[in-house]
Scaffold this motif. Structure first.
Motif, mmCIF file in Angstrom:
data_model
loop_
_atom_site.group_PDB
_atom_site.id
_atom_site.type_symbol
_atom_site.label_atom_id
_atom_site.label_comp_id
_atom_site.label_asym_id
_atom_site.label_seq_id
_atom_site.Cartn_x
_atom_site.Cartn_y
_atom_site.Cartn_z
ATOM 1 N N LYS A 190 0.811 -1.322 -0.015
ATOM 2 C CA LYS A 190 -0.037 0.133 -0.024
ATOM 3 C C LYS A 190 0.957 1.323 0.078
ATOM 4 O O LYS A 190 0.540 2.050 -0.735
ATOM 5 C CB LYS A 190 -0.811 0.081 1.159
ATOM 6 C CG LYS A 190 -2.116 -0.943 0.840
ATOM 7 C CD LYS A 190 -3.114 -0.823 1.976
ATOM 8 C CE LYS A 190 -4.206 -1.948 1.845
ATOM 9 N NZ LYS A 190 -4.915 -2.137 2.957
ATOM 10 N N GLN A 194 0.692 3.776 -2.791
ATOM 11 C CA GLN A 194 0.287 5.394 -2.279
ATOM 12 C C GLN A 194 1.246 6.312 -2.980
ATOM 13 O O GLN A 194 0.703 7.265 -3.409
ATOM 14 C CB GLN A 194 0.438 5.491 -0.660
ATOM 15 C CG GLN A 194 -0.099 6.670 -0.242
ATOM 16 C CD GLN A 194 -1.391 6.937 -0.491
ATOM 17 O OE1 GLN A 194 -2.541 6.118 0.259
ATOM 18 N NE2 GLN A 194 -1.848 7.807 -1.159
ATOM 19 N N VAL A 197 0.687 6.780 -6.562
ATOM 20 C CA VAL A 197 -0.751 7.466 -6.811
ATOM 21 C C VAL A 197 -0.144 9.404 -6.574
ATOM 22 O O VAL A 197 -0.461 10.131 -7.269
ATOM 23 C CB VAL A 197 -1.709 6.938 -6.045
ATOM 24 C CG1 VAL A 197 -2.982 8.283 -6.139
ATOM 25 C CG2 VAL A 197 -2.309 5.968 -6.366
ATOM 26 N N SER A 243 -8.863 7.199 -3.449
ATOM 27 C CA SER A 243 -8.663 5.962 -2.680
ATOM 28 C C SER A 243 -8.915 4.772 -3.707
ATOM 29 O O SER A 243 -8.494 3.913 -3.732
ATOM 30 C CB SER A 243 -9.821 5.973 -1.550
ATOM 31 O OG SER A 243 -11.235 6.167 -2.208
ATOM 32 N N GLN A 246 -5.795 4.215 -5.644
ATOM 33 C CA GLN A 246 -5.085 3.525 -4.658
ATOM 34 C C GLN A 246 -5.265 1.924 -4.951
ATOM 35 O O GLN A 246 -4.287 1.246 -5.044
ATOM 36 C CB GLN A 246 -5.218 4.088 -3.266
ATOM 37 C CG GLN A 246 -4.718 2.868 -2.185
ATOM 38 C CD GLN A 246 -3.188 3.187 -1.801
ATOM 39 O OE1 GLN A 246 -2.773 4.307 -2.388
ATOM 40 N NE2 GLN A 246 -2.513 2.603 -1.488
#
Ligand code: FE2
Ligand code: FE2
Length: 467
Positions: A190, A194, A197, A243, A246
């Motif tokens: 993640k 992250q 992104v 989100s 993500q």
């Protein structure tokens, strides 16, 4: 939350649209024209919506993008012409931003318009405009913010590069862990996604440029990261929330996880697969699902990743693999990842023994297959995103100089910004940027593309220039 974001996005786009319409119409007719007055009213309505929450509306041009009160306005296809028109107007006037205070009236806008039109034809349009509009207290103008200096530029490049290689080394780590029978943790991905992104939202071109460099070792890991970046970029184009981006980036990163079970000698085979080898390769979607479900930190996202890993070689007409008993509709994330996957696969050298295709050739091949294999609507966005000449494409210019595509011109897709890397005699030069949309005083383009080149044939090392 989502709804509010959507509507403020629409208002922001509307403001750009109306402002472009007002300037254009008043240049053709005059500021008192009915069509102009109507547009002014519409602009007022839109501004009022923003004033409900903010005390001013600042419309700033940074590079090729507009920002409304610091948020970037996404460009949609249907508004491209107006966006581009306003970009050119800003540049022509030497404008960085226009700010409307919440006390602005339709009369103020008309007065501003008058000042604008008379300033546009002078030698120092910005100074003239600032002076002429000085009496309108509710509207102010500013020059572009100081361009990023070279050091800052270098720092940004370093960050982009670090983000990219971090993601690659994370992916490599996961593959190796799983291969050795250890449990890898999905949660650690993640962080890697992250930062991709985040970087993509501000430095899209540089990060996309990283995906254009195809001569890395460890193809599989780079491929996973490239597919993740291209998917996130696609998601952004179709308006997914942060989100959702993500999640999309995560599932894309894991789409080929099952490949770690395909023997290296098969995966990196320089010639075509035998039937038996194909049978093995075709198992990677199922193996991917198994590996994802076995990861530590299993959650809802793992299910989504599993679906995409399973579906990413199934086509729209229900052909492809793995075999299924019944046809089913493909997940939206799958449809995005499939596009990115095919494109990156075709333009890379280490997949299924093929020599890399030029981006334009890959796109035209995808175009042929789009009806049966891909999502035609998403494909349009994809083509628009990578452009006819994607970042990193090597070009021969009409001037006989060799150049690399560095960035797209949104409204003139066949005239990108390029980095010239060799002179007219083929001598290597320190790369300098040229905008192929630039015209001479007599209105003809300064330079044009003669043809695309195969970087391998011309021994161009993309990495050297793009990093
Ligand atoms: Fe695959
Ligand atoms: Fe793939």
């Amino acid at each position: 939350m989502q709804k509010k974001g959507d509507s403020s996005e629409r208002v922001a786009k509307g403001i750009v649209n109306q402002l472009a319409a007002i300037i254009r119409t008043s240049q053709i007719h005059n500021p008192q024209n009915v069509a102009v007055l109507k547009s002014v009213d519409r602009l007022m309505e839109l501004l009022t919506v923003v004033f409900g929450e903010e005390s001013a509306v600042n419309l700033e041009l940074v590079g090729e993008y507009f920002y409304l009160n610091e948020s970037r306005i996404k460009v949609s296809m249907d508004q491209l012409i107006n966006f581009d028109y306003l970009v050119h107007e800003y540049k022509k006037l030497g404008l960085g931003s226009i700010t409307f205070g919440n006390d602005v009236t339709a009369e103020d806008i008309q007065a501003f318009l008058k000042a604008y039109l008379s300033a546009a034809f002078t030698d120092v349009p910005f100074d003239e405009l600032a002076m002429a509009a000085g009496g309108i207290s509710s509207i102010s103008v500013a020059i572009p913010r100081v361009e990023k200096d070279t050091k800052e530029e270098t720092d940004i490049r370093k960050t982009v590069k670090a983000t990219y290689f971090n993601a690659v080394s994370y992916t490599k780590g996961v593959f190796e862990k799983i291969k050795s029978g250890e449990k890898a943790n999905i949660k650690r991905a993640k962080r890697a996604v992250q930062s991709m992104v985040d970087v993509l939202l501000t430095e899209e071109e540089l990060l996309m440029g990283m995906t254009a460099i195809k001569d890395y070792d460890d193809y599989t890991y780079h491929h996973c990261v490239n597919v993740s970046i291209l998917s996130i970029a696609m998601g952004q184009k179709i308006g997914l929330s942060k989100s959702q981006l993500q999640e999309l980036g995560m599932v894309a990163l894991f789409h080929d996880l099952g490949k770690m079970e395909v023997p290296q000698e098969v995966l990196n085979k320089p010639t075509s697969f035998t039937d038996d080898e194909w049978k093995i390769v075709k198992k990677h979607p199922m193996w991917g699902v198994r590996a994802i479900l076995n990861m530590k930190g299993f959650d809802e996202l793992s299910i989504k990743a599993g679906i995409v890993a399973f579906e990413h070689h199934i086509y729209r007409d229900n052909t492809g693999y793995p075999d299924r008993r019944f046809p089913h509709d493909l997940d939206i994330f799958t449809r995005i990842v499939s596009l990115a996957d095919q494109y990156d696969g075709m333009t890379s050298s280490r997949v299924y023994s093929r020599t890399p295709m030029s981006p334009e050739k890959a796109l035209s091949l995808m175009m042929e297959r789009v009806e049966s294999q891909l999502d035609p609507r998403l494909f349009k966005f994809f083509v628009n995103m990578v452009g006819i000449f994607p970042v990193g494409t090597a070009l021969m210019l009409k001037s006989r100089e060799i150049a690399l595509v560095y960035g797209a011109n949104m409204s003139i897709p066949d005239r990108p910004r390029v980095l010239v890397i060799s002179d007219t005699d083929g001598r290597k030069v320190q790369g300098h940027l040229v905008d192929l949309a630039e015209k001479d005083q007599d209105g003809t383009f300064k330079n044009s593309i003669a043809r695309t080149l195969d970087p391998n044939k011309f021994k161009i090392n993309l990495a050297e220039y793009l990093l």
